[in-house]
Design a protein around this motif. Structure first.
Motif, PDB file in Angstrom:
ATOM      1  N   LEU A 196      46.054  48.636  44.195  1.00  0.00           N
ATOM      2  CA  LEU A 196      45.186  48.272  42.761  1.00  0.00           C
ATOM      3  C   LEU A 196      46.057  47.687  41.940  1.00  0.00           C
ATOM      4  CD1 LEU A 196      42.623  51.029  42.876  1.00  0.00           C
ATOM      5  CD2 LEU A 196      42.320  48.463  43.886  1.00  0.00           C
ATOM      6  N   ILE A 197      47.144  48.133  41.474  1.00  0.00           N
ATOM      7  CA  ILE A 197      48.089  47.620  40.565  1.00  0.00           C
ATOM      8  C   ILE A 197      48.542  46.097  41.043  1.00  0.00           C
ATOM      9  CG2 ILE A 197      50.131  47.803  39.331  1.00  0.00           C
ATOM     10  CD1 ILE A 197      49.641  50.656  39.385  1.00  0.00           C
ATOM     11  N   CYS A 213      45.744  43.715  40.590  1.00  0.00           N
ATOM     12  CA  CYS A 213      45.554  43.194  39.507  1.00  0.00           C
ATOM     13  C   CYS A 213      46.698  42.447  38.800  1.00  0.00           C
ATOM     14  CB  CYS A 213      45.278  44.396  38.547  1.00  0.00           C
ATOM     15  SG  CYS A 213      43.946  45.509  38.632  1.00  0.00           S
ATOM     16  N   THR A 217      45.732  38.814  40.344  1.00  0.00           N
ATOM     17  CA  THR A 217      44.637  38.495  39.553  1.00  0.00           C
ATOM     18  C   THR A 217      45.126  37.619  38.404  1.00  0.00           C
ATOM     19  OG1 THR A 217      43.265  39.813  40.665  1.00  0.00           O
ATOM     20  CG2 THR A 217      42.338  38.647  39.052  1.00  0.00           C
ATOM     21  N   LEU A 218      45.774  38.496  37.488  1.00  0.00           N
ATOM     22  CA  LEU A 218      46.128  37.934  36.299  1.00  0.00           C
ATOM     23  C   LEU A 218      46.994  36.805  36.226  1.00  0.00           C
ATOM     24  CD1 LEU A 218      46.712  41.544  34.289  1.00  0.00           C
ATOM     25  CD2 LEU A 218      44.982  39.870  34.190  1.00  0.00           C
ATOM     26  N   ILE A 229      36.922  41.158  36.025  1.00  0.00           N
ATOM     27  CA  ILE A 229      37.730  42.537  36.140  1.00  0.00           C
ATOM     28  C   ILE A 229      37.025  43.436  35.178  1.00  0.00           C
ATOM     29  CG2 ILE A 229      39.888  43.539  35.008  1.00  0.00           C
ATOM     30  CD1 ILE A 229      41.314  40.964  35.938  1.00  0.00           C
ATOM     31  N   PHE A 281      35.584  47.144  36.620  1.00  0.00           N
ATOM     32  CA  PHE A 281      35.917  48.306  35.858  1.00  0.00           C
ATOM     33  C   PHE A 281      34.645  48.979  35.214  1.00  0.00           C
ATOM     34  CE2 PHE A 281      37.649  50.632  32.077  1.00  0.00           C
ATOM     35  CZ  PHE A 281      38.673  51.365  32.805  1.00  0.00           C
TER      36      PHE A 281
END
Length: 119
Positions: free
Chosen positions: A7-8, A11, A14-15, A105, A109
């Protein structure tokens, strides 16, 4: 490799996509009109909402008020972000990409926190 590492990683990817694709687009075309002021406002609301959550602002409120404010605020800002992303995509695609990324995101969340709160 655990699920949290995956997941990290997602992320981070994605960023990176959110911030570097618009830069490439701006350098390539340079003819996009400036973003709408409303889009800046929604982007600011998304950032402020994240800062308030990370800083623990919602834990300072009484539980009844925090339950009434927290999840609906996330979903309303995400809905506004989706609307203004569509409007901004017609105007300035380089600014619409980060706005869409933060909106997605935040929406994921918010869904995660909503599901977690109902357990």
């Amino acid at each position: 490799m655990g699920l949290s590492s995956i997941l990290i990683g997602l992320c981070v990817v994605t960023l990176v996509i959110i911030f570097f694709f618009p830069l490439l687009r701006v350098e390539k075309y340079r003819k996009d009109s400036p973003p709408y002021k409303r889009s800046y406002c929604i982007f600011g609301l998304l950032i402020i909402n994240w800062i308030l959550y990370i800083a623990g602002f919602y834990t300072l409120l009484p539980v009844n008020i925090a339950n009434l404010i927290f999840i609906p605020t996330w979903f309303i800002i995400c809905a506004l972000g989706a609307i203004f992303t569509i409007l901004e995509f017609k105007n300035n695609k380089a600014f619409a990409a980060p706005l869409a990324g933060f909106t997605v995101i935040s929406f994921v969340f918010a869904l995660f926190l909503n599901a977690l709160s109902h357990m």
